[in-house]
Write an enzyme that holds these catalytic residues in place. Structure first.
Site, PDB file in Angstrom:
ATOM      1  N   TYR A 152     -34.812  29.301  -1.050  1.00  9.62           N
ATOM      2  CA  TYR A 152     -33.394  29.439  -0.660  1.00  9.62           C
ATOM      3  C   TYR A 152     -33.162  30.704   0.168  1.00  9.62           C
ATOM      4  CZ  TYR A 152     -28.279  29.531  -1.538  1.00  9.62           C
ATOM      5  OH  TYR A 152     -26.901  29.569  -1.431  1.00  9.62           O
ATOM      6  N   LYS A 156     -31.728  30.816   3.893  1.00  8.70           N
ATOM      7  CA  LYS A 156     -30.476  31.500   4.210  1.00  8.70           C
ATOM      8  C   LYS A 156     -30.681  32.637   5.221  1.00  8.70           C
ATOM      9  CE  LYS A 156     -27.454  29.091   1.958  1.00  8.70           C
ATOM     10  NZ  LYS A 156     -26.690  28.100   2.750  1.00  8.70           N
TER      11      LYS A 156
HETATM   12  P1  NAP Z   1     -22.080  22.856  -4.298  1.00  6.45           P
HETATM   13  O1  NAP Z   1     -20.865  22.958  -5.189  1.00  6.45           O
HETATM   14  O2  NAP Z   1     -23.369  22.478  -4.904  1.00  6.45           O
HETATM   15  O3  NAP Z   1     -21.710  21.868  -3.101  1.00  6.45           O
HETATM   16  C1  NAP Z   1     -22.676  21.540  -2.121  1.00  6.45           C
HETATM   17  C2  NAP Z   1     -22.300  20.211  -1.518  1.00  6.45           C
HETATM   18  O4  NAP Z   1     -23.290  19.892  -0.526  1.00  6.45           O
HETATM   19  C3  NAP Z   1     -22.311  19.086  -2.557  1.00  6.45           C
HETATM   20  O5  NAP Z   1     -21.133  18.318  -2.466  1.00  6.45           O
HETATM   21  C4  NAP Z   1     -23.546  18.282  -2.170  1.00  6.45           C
HETATM   22  O6  NAP Z   1     -23.452  16.888  -2.395  1.00  6.45           O
HETATM   23  C5  NAP Z   1     -23.613  18.525  -0.665  1.00  6.45           C
HETATM   24  N1  NAP Z   1     -24.934  18.200  -0.151  1.00  6.45           N
HETATM   25  C6  NAP Z   1     -26.142  18.498  -0.679  1.00  6.45           C
HETATM   26  N2  NAP Z   1     -27.139  17.995   0.058  1.00  6.45           N
HETATM   27  C7  NAP Z   1     -26.550  17.352   1.103  1.00  6.45           C
HETATM   28  C8  NAP Z   1     -27.047  16.621   2.202  1.00  6.45           C
HETATM   29  N3  NAP Z   1     -28.369  16.443   2.401  1.00  6.45           N
HETATM   30  N4  NAP Z   1     -26.160  16.084   3.081  1.00  6.45           N
HETATM   31  C9  NAP Z   1     -24.830  16.235   2.884  1.00  6.45           C
HETATM   32  N5  NAP Z   1     -24.295  16.925   1.871  1.00  6.45           N
HETATM   33  C10 NAP Z   1     -25.143  17.472   0.970  1.00  6.45           C
HETATM   34  O7  NAP Z   1     -22.347  24.240  -3.533  1.00  6.45           O
HETATM   35  P2  NAP Z   1     -21.369  25.452  -3.118  1.00  6.45           P
HETATM   36  O8  NAP Z   1     -21.512  26.497  -4.148  1.00  6.45           O
HETATM   37  O9  NAP Z   1     -20.021  24.943  -2.739  1.00  6.45           O
HETATM   38  O10 NAP Z   1     -22.151  25.980  -1.824  1.00  6.45           O
HETATM   39  C11 NAP Z   1     -21.784  25.604  -0.489  1.00  6.45           C
HETATM   40  C12 NAP Z   1     -22.648  26.402   0.479  1.00  6.45           C
HETATM   41  O11 NAP Z   1     -22.468  27.794   0.255  1.00  6.45           O
HETATM   42  C13 NAP Z   1     -24.146  26.129   0.350  1.00  6.45           C
HETATM   43  O12 NAP Z   1     -24.750  26.177   1.623  1.00  6.45           O
HETATM   44  C14 NAP Z   1     -24.606  27.284  -0.499  1.00  6.45           C
HETATM   45  O13 NAP Z   1     -25.974  27.524  -0.331  1.00  6.45           O
HETATM   46  C15 NAP Z   1     -23.736  28.406   0.013  1.00  6.45           C
HETATM   47  N6  NAP Z   1     -23.570  29.524  -0.904  1.00  6.45           N
HETATM   48  C16 NAP Z   1     -23.012  29.365  -2.147  1.00  6.45           C
HETATM   49  C17 NAP Z   1     -22.886  30.485  -2.990  1.00  6.45           C
HETATM   50  C18 NAP Z   1     -22.266  30.382  -4.356  1.00  6.45           C
HETATM   51  O14 NAP Z   1     -22.262  31.422  -5.073  1.00  6.45           O
HETATM   52  N7  NAP Z   1     -21.746  29.255  -4.788  1.00  6.45           N
HETATM   53  C19 NAP Z   1     -23.329  31.735  -2.566  1.00  6.45           C
HETATM   54  C20 NAP Z   1     -23.897  31.851  -1.302  1.00  6.45           C
HETATM   55  C21 NAP Z   1     -24.008  30.761  -0.484  1.00  6.45           C
HETATM   56  P3  NAP Z   1     -23.993  16.194  -3.763  1.00  6.45           P
HETATM   57  O15 NAP Z   1     -23.061  16.635  -4.817  1.00  6.45           O
HETATM   58  O16 NAP Z   1     -23.922  14.747  -3.475  1.00  6.45           O
HETATM   59  O17 NAP Z   1     -25.381  16.721  -3.967  1.00  6.45           O
END
Ligand code: NAP
Length: 251
Positions: A152, A156
């Site tokens: 990851y 990133k």
């Molecule tokens: P999340 O709640 O897990 O949501 C991610 C979404 O992406 C889910 O709806 C998932 O769908 C979808 N997804 C996964 N694989 C996919 C694919 N191949 N094609 C289309 N959609 C897909 O994550 P989040 O926390 O909102 O994170 C969103 C972004 O921010 C990510 O890039 C993550 O790495 C980044 N981020 C998050 C954090 C944090 O603390 N939460 C921190 C830094 C960066 P399914 O449910 O169907 O799998």
């Protein structure tokens, strides 16, 4: 075709993506809520349309170029040419390096990096035609290194290099590319990390907040606010940047 700008937000069925989709819709854009399964986008679409905005659900796997091409065609037909793209879809497959499988490595690279590549490539021609565009990529504080996240953190960090190159290549067409590097944001992704560590999510959030200068964890709306800025008309001279949205200066 109306002059309303069209945005695609990947992975917007829930979490950060859903908040970004809602925010862009309230900013006046028509939004394609894209996720793996179109049915899972229903709540996000309903919250936008209930608030008077315009949105459609689109099912696509961002890691698959054919799926992405079909999805972007659908957006063009149903909403118009997309000129704002938020590459937010993401997964985690955390493990210490010695236990991490090749599949764990490849899966993370495929969604974050190949996904952002596929989506950006499919959308950039519409932005070039329009002479205007905004690409926002989701990086992470993990780009700086994070135990258990060799895959990851590499992806990133890769998002940041990808962003800077898009900024250089596409700037002359009126297109900006920027990245947001969130710290701890309360979503299902961080809830899954807590579960994997055998810690209650509330306790996990409390412990994380104690190490964050603003003394709280982030909410999806914190990221949506930054995405709204990058997508705005007035941000046209801001390109190739990474903003750490982490409640402190990490980065
Ligand atoms: P999340 O709640 O897990 O949501 C991610 C979404 O992406 C889910 O709806 C998932 O769908 C979808 N997804 C996964 N694989 C996919 C694919 N191949 N094609 C289309 N959609 C897909 O994550 P989040 O926390 O909102 O994170 C969103 C972004 O921010 C990510 O890039 C993550 O790495 C980044 N981020 C998050 C954090 C944090 O603390 N939460 C921190 C830094 C960066 P399914 O449910 O169907 O799998």
């Amino acid at each position: 075709m109306s002059t309303q700008k069209v945005a695609i937000v990947t992975g917007s069925a829930r979490g950060i993506g859903a908040a970004v989709a809602r925010r862009l819709a309230s900013d006046g854009l028509a939004v394609a809520v894209l996720d793996l399964n179109a049915d899972s986008c229903a709540d996000t679409v309903k919250s936008i349309t209930d608030a008077g905005g315009k949105a459609i659900a689109v099912g696509a796997d961002v890691s698959d170029a054919d799926s992405v091409a079909a999805a972007v065609d659908t957006v063009v037909t149903e909403l118009g040419a997309p000129t704002v793209l938020i590459n937010n879809a993401g997964i985690i497959r955390d493990n210490m390096l010695f236990k991490m499988s090749v599949d764990d490595w490849d899966a993370v690279m495929a969604v974050h990096l190949r996904g952002a590549f596929n989506m950006s490539k499919a959308c950039q021609k519409h932005m070039v035609d329009a002479g205007w565009g905004r690409i926002v990529n989701l990086s992470s504080t993990s780009a700086l290194g994070n135990r258990g996240q060799a895959n990851y953190s590499a992806a990133k960090a890769g998002m940041q290099g990808f962003t800077k190159t898009l900024a250089i290549e596409l700037g002359k067409f009126g297109i900006t590319a920027n990245a947001i590097a969130p710290g701890f944001i309360a979503t299902e992704m961080t809830a899954a990390t807590a579960a994997r560590m055998g810690v209650e999510f509330e306790d996990f959030k409390k412990a994380s907040a104690a190490a964050i200068p603003v003394a709280r964890v982030g909410e999806p709306e914190d990221i949506a606010h930054t995405a709204s800025f990058f997508a705005s008309e007035g941000a046209g001279f801001v390109s190739g940047q990474v903003i750490y949205v982490a409640g402190g200066p990490r980065g």
